[in-house]
Design a protein around this motif. Structure first.
Motif, PDB file in Angstrom:
ATOM      1  N   GLY A 191     -10.675  80.173  77.599  1.00  0.00           N
ATOM      2  CA  GLY A 191      -9.868  79.629  78.689  1.00  0.00           C
ATOM      3  C   GLY A 191      -8.505  79.192  78.199  1.00  0.00           C
ATOM      4  N   PRO A 192      -7.646  78.756  79.038  1.00  0.00           N
ATOM      5  CA  PRO A 192      -7.850  78.545  80.460  1.00  0.00           C
ATOM      6  C   PRO A 192      -7.524  79.774  81.324  1.00  0.00           C
ATOM      7  CG  PRO A 192      -5.729  77.658  79.879  1.00  0.00           C
ATOM      8  CD  PRO A 192      -6.344  78.227  78.615  1.00  0.00           C
ATOM      9  N   ALA A 193      -7.193  80.904  80.715  1.00  0.00           N
ATOM     10  CA  ALA A 193      -6.894  82.100  81.504  1.00  0.00           C
ATOM     11  C   ALA A 193      -8.139  82.575  82.241  1.00  0.00           C
ATOM     12  CB  ALA A 193      -6.366  83.215  80.596  1.00  0.00           C
ATOM     13  N   THR A 194      -7.917  83.185  83.397  1.00  0.00           N
ATOM     14  CA  THR A 194      -9.009  83.719  84.208  1.00  0.00           C
ATOM     15  C   THR A 194      -8.717  85.176  84.506  1.00  0.00           C
ATOM     16  OG1 THR A 194      -9.378  81.566  85.234  1.00  0.00           O
ATOM     17  CG2 THR A 194     -10.259  83.469  86.385  1.00  0.00           C
ATOM     18  N   ALA A 195      -9.672  86.035  84.254  1.00  0.00           N
ATOM     19  CA  ALA A 195      -9.543  87.454  84.588  1.00  0.00           C
ATOM     20  C   ALA A 195     -10.184  87.668  85.953  1.00  0.00           C
ATOM     21  CB  ALA A 195     -10.245  88.315  83.543  1.00  0.00           C
ATOM     22  N   ILE A 196      -9.485  88.420  86.792  1.00  0.00           N
ATOM     23  CA  ILE A 196      -9.979  88.692  88.142  1.00  0.00           C
ATOM     24  C   ILE A 196      -9.887  90.193  88.380  1.00  0.00           C
ATOM     25  CG2 ILE A 196      -9.603  88.295  90.603  1.00  0.00           C
ATOM     26  CD1 ILE A 196      -8.224  85.609  89.681  1.00  0.00           C
ATOM     27  N   VAL A 197     -10.973  90.788  88.822  1.00  0.00           N
ATOM     28  CA  VAL A 197     -11.008  92.220  89.110  1.00  0.00           C
ATOM     29  C   VAL A 197     -11.146  92.381  90.614  1.00  0.00           C
ATOM     30  CG1 VAL A 197     -12.204  94.394  88.680  1.00  0.00           C
ATOM     31  CG2 VAL A 197     -12.145  92.637  86.893  1.00  0.00           C
ATOM     32  N   CYS A 198     -10.234  93.175  91.197  1.00  0.00           N
ATOM     33  CA  CYS A 198     -10.275  93.378  92.645  1.00  0.00           C
ATOM     34  C   CYS A 198      -9.890  94.807  92.995  1.00  0.00           C
ATOM     35  CB  CYS A 198      -9.345  92.410  93.351  1.00  0.00           C
ATOM     36  SG  CYS A 198      -7.622  92.519  92.842  1.00  0.00           S
ATOM     37  N   LYS A 199     -10.290  95.218  94.176  1.00  0.00           N
ATOM     38  CA  LYS A 199      -9.853  96.505  94.701  1.00  0.00           C
ATOM     39  C   LYS A 199      -8.411  96.351  95.165  1.00  0.00           C
ATOM     40  CE  LYS A 199     -14.364  98.090  96.226  1.00  0.00           C
ATOM     41  NZ  LYS A 199     -15.175  98.521  97.368  1.00  0.00           N
ATOM     42  N   ARG A 200      -7.612  97.416  95.046  1.00  0.00           N
ATOM     43  CA  ARG A 200      -6.189  97.331  95.394  1.00  0.00           C
ATOM     44  C   ARG A 200      -5.926  96.711  96.753  1.00  0.00           C
ATOM     45  NH1 ARG A 200      -3.845 102.945  93.039  1.00  0.00           N
ATOM     46  NH2 ARG A 200      -4.307 102.390  90.897  1.00  0.00           N
ATOM     47  N   GLY A 201      -6.650  97.114  97.746  1.00  0.00           N
ATOM     48  CA  GLY A 201      -6.406  96.607  99.094  1.00  0.00           C
ATOM     49  C   GLY A 201      -6.751  95.150  99.293  1.00  0.00           C
ATOM     50  N   GLU A 202      -7.479  94.565  98.380  1.00  0.00           N
ATOM     51  CA  GLU A 202      -7.927  93.187  98.536  1.00  0.00           C
ATOM     52  C   GLU A 202      -7.204  92.211  97.616  1.00  0.00           C
ATOM     53  OE1 GLU A 202     -12.188  93.302  98.158  1.00  0.00           O
ATOM     54  OE2 GLU A 202     -12.347  94.863  99.674  1.00  0.00           O
ATOM     55  N   CYS A 203      -6.376  92.707  96.748  1.00  0.00           N
ATOM     56  CA  CYS A 203      -5.699  91.839  95.771  1.00  0.00           C
ATOM     57  C   CYS A 203      -4.736  90.856  96.426  1.00  0.00           C
ATOM     58  CB  CYS A 203      -4.969  92.678  94.723  1.00  0.00           C
ATOM     59  SG  CYS A 203      -6.080  93.658  93.705  1.00  0.00           S
ATOM     60  N   GLU A 259     -13.723  76.219  86.530  1.00  0.00           N
ATOM     61  CA  GLU A 259     -13.866  77.594  86.993  1.00  0.00           C
ATOM     62  C   GLU A 259     -13.291  77.758  88.399  1.00  0.00           C
ATOM     63  OE1 GLU A 259     -16.920  80.907  86.054  1.00  0.00           O
ATOM     64  OE2 GLU A 259     -17.915  79.179  86.918  1.00  0.00           O
ATOM     65  N   GLU A 260     -12.431  76.831  88.784  1.00  0.00           N
ATOM     66  CA  GLU A 260     -11.914  76.826  90.152  1.00  0.00           C
ATOM     67  C   GLU A 260     -11.217  78.135  90.519  1.00  0.00           C
ATOM     68  OE1 GLU A 260      -9.311  74.105  93.248  1.00  0.00           O
ATOM     69  OE2 GLU A 260      -9.071  73.775  91.101  1.00  0.00           O
ATOM     70  N   ALA A 261     -10.354  78.647  89.664  1.00  0.00           N
ATOM     71  CA  ALA A 261      -9.635  79.886  89.977  1.00  0.00           C
ATOM     72  C   ALA A 261     -10.612  81.051  90.153  1.00  0.00           C
ATOM     73  CB  ALA A 261      -8.620  80.208  88.886  1.00  0.00           C
ATOM     74  N   ALA A 262     -11.607  81.128  89.300  1.00  0.00           N
ATOM     75  CA  ALA A 262     -12.607  82.196  89.416  1.00  0.00           C
ATOM     76  C   ALA A 262     -13.397  82.050  90.717  1.00  0.00           C
ATOM     77  CB  ALA A 262     -13.552  82.179  88.214  1.00  0.00           C
ATOM     78  N   LYS A 284      -3.011  85.307  97.475  1.00  0.00           N
ATOM     79  CA  LYS A 284      -2.630  84.282  98.452  1.00  0.00           C
ATOM     80  C   LYS A 284      -3.534  83.058  98.313  1.00  0.00           C
ATOM     81  CE  LYS A 284      -1.796  83.553 103.346  1.00  0.00           C
ATOM     82  NZ  LYS A 284      -1.803  84.136 104.690  1.00  0.00           N
ATOM     83  N   ALA A 285      -4.824  83.286  98.175  1.00  0.00           N
ATOM     84  CA  ALA A 285      -5.769  82.175  98.014  1.00  0.00           C
ATOM     85  C   ALA A 285      -5.510  81.413  96.714  1.00  0.00           C
ATOM     86  CB  ALA A 285      -7.198  82.698  98.050  1.00  0.00           C
ATOM     87  N   LEU A 286      -5.151  82.146  95.655  1.00  0.00           N
ATOM     88  CA  LEU A 286      -4.899  81.514  94.358  1.00  0.00           C
ATOM     89  C   LEU A 286      -3.560  80.778  94.310  1.00  0.00           C
ATOM     90  CD1 LEU A 286      -6.135  84.363  92.014  1.00  0.00           C
ATOM     91  CD2 LEU A 286      -7.203  82.126  92.305  1.00  0.00           C
ATOM     92  N   SER A 287      -2.646  81.117  95.194  1.00  0.00           N
ATOM     93  CA  SER A 287      -1.301  80.537  95.147  1.00  0.00           C
ATOM     94  C   SER A 287      -1.293  79.022  95.330  1.00  0.00           C
ATOM     95  CB  SER A 287      -0.390  81.198  96.181  1.00  0.00           C
ATOM     96  OG  SER A 287      -0.796  80.866  97.491  1.00  0.00           O
ATOM     97  N   ARG A 288      -2.353  78.483  95.888  1.00  0.00           N
ATOM     98  CA  ARG A 288      -2.420  77.025  96.061  1.00  0.00           C
ATOM     99  C   ARG A 288      -2.781  76.308  94.760  1.00  0.00           C
ATOM    100  NH1 ARG A 288      -7.659  75.102  96.500  1.00  0.00           N
ATOM    101  NH2 ARG A 288      -9.237  76.675  96.917  1.00  0.00           N
ATOM    102  N   LEU A 289      -3.229  77.058  93.764  1.00  0.00           N
ATOM    103  CA  LEU A 289      -3.590  76.474  92.474  1.00  0.00           C
ATOM    104  C   LEU A 289      -2.407  76.511  91.519  1.00  0.00           C
ATOM    105  CD1 LEU A 289      -7.069  78.175  91.933  1.00  0.00           C
ATOM    106  CD2 LEU A 289      -6.594  75.949  92.968  1.00  0.00           C
ATOM    107  N   GLU A 290      -2.443  75.654  90.523  1.00  0.00           N
ATOM    108  CA  GLU A 290      -1.405  75.636  89.495  1.00  0.00           C
ATOM    109  C   GLU A 290      -1.600  76.822  88.560  1.00  0.00           C
ATOM    110  OE1 GLU A 290      -0.088  72.777  85.810  1.00  0.00           O
ATOM    111  OE2 GLU A 290      -1.036  71.854  87.548  1.00  0.00           O
ATOM    112  N   GLY A 291      -0.503  77.401  88.100  1.00  0.00           N
ATOM    113  CA  GLY A 291      -0.585  78.496  87.142  1.00  0.00           C
ATOM    114  C   GLY A 291       0.237  79.688  87.562  1.00  0.00           C
ATOM    115  N   THR A 292       0.220  80.694  86.727  1.00  0.00           N
ATOM    116  CA  THR A 292       0.986  81.921  86.955  1.00  0.00           C
ATOM    117  C   THR A 292       0.016  83.079  87.138  1.00  0.00           C
ATOM    118  OG1 THR A 292       2.742  81.090  85.536  1.00  0.00           O
ATOM    119  CG2 THR A 292       2.720  83.456  85.951  1.00  0.00           C
TER     120      THR A 292
END
Length: 88
Positions: free
Chosen positions: A44-56, A24-27, A61-69
């Motif tokens: 899995g292994p897809a992760t759904a993430i819900v964010c406000k536009r200004g915070e995406c 659950e690292e990406a989440a 950026k935080a997720l970019s260090r993890l493997e995946g698209t």
């Protein structure tokens, strides 16, 4: 049932991760970075993430260090009967 969709997403994710041995690292990274909700989708292994536009951007950026698209999608809240006339 009572509209707690974000809570359901996260509870489902924790259950699947535990039972199927998924990470659950990406989440977790998304939640720590300000996501409204995040969790493994389906089995899995897809992760759904819900964010406000200004915070995406911060979350991406935080997720970019993890493997995946990262696929960026927006919620379509147009009623189905409104979509067809727009296409004609």
């Amino acid at each position: 049932q009572d509209g707690r969709l974000f809570e359901a997403l996260e509870m489902n994710s924790k259950a699947y991760a535990s039972v199927l041995g998924l990470s659950e690292e990406a989440a977790a990274v998304a939640r720590e970075s300000g996501a409204l909700a995040a969790g493994i989708t389906g089995t899995g292994p897809a992760t759904a993430i819900v964010c406000k536009r200004g915070e995406c951007a911060n979350i991406k950026k935080a997720l970019s260090r993890l493997e995946g698209t990262i696929l960026d999608a927006r919620i379509n809240d147009t009623n189905a009967r409104e979509v067809v006339p727009r296409l004609l």
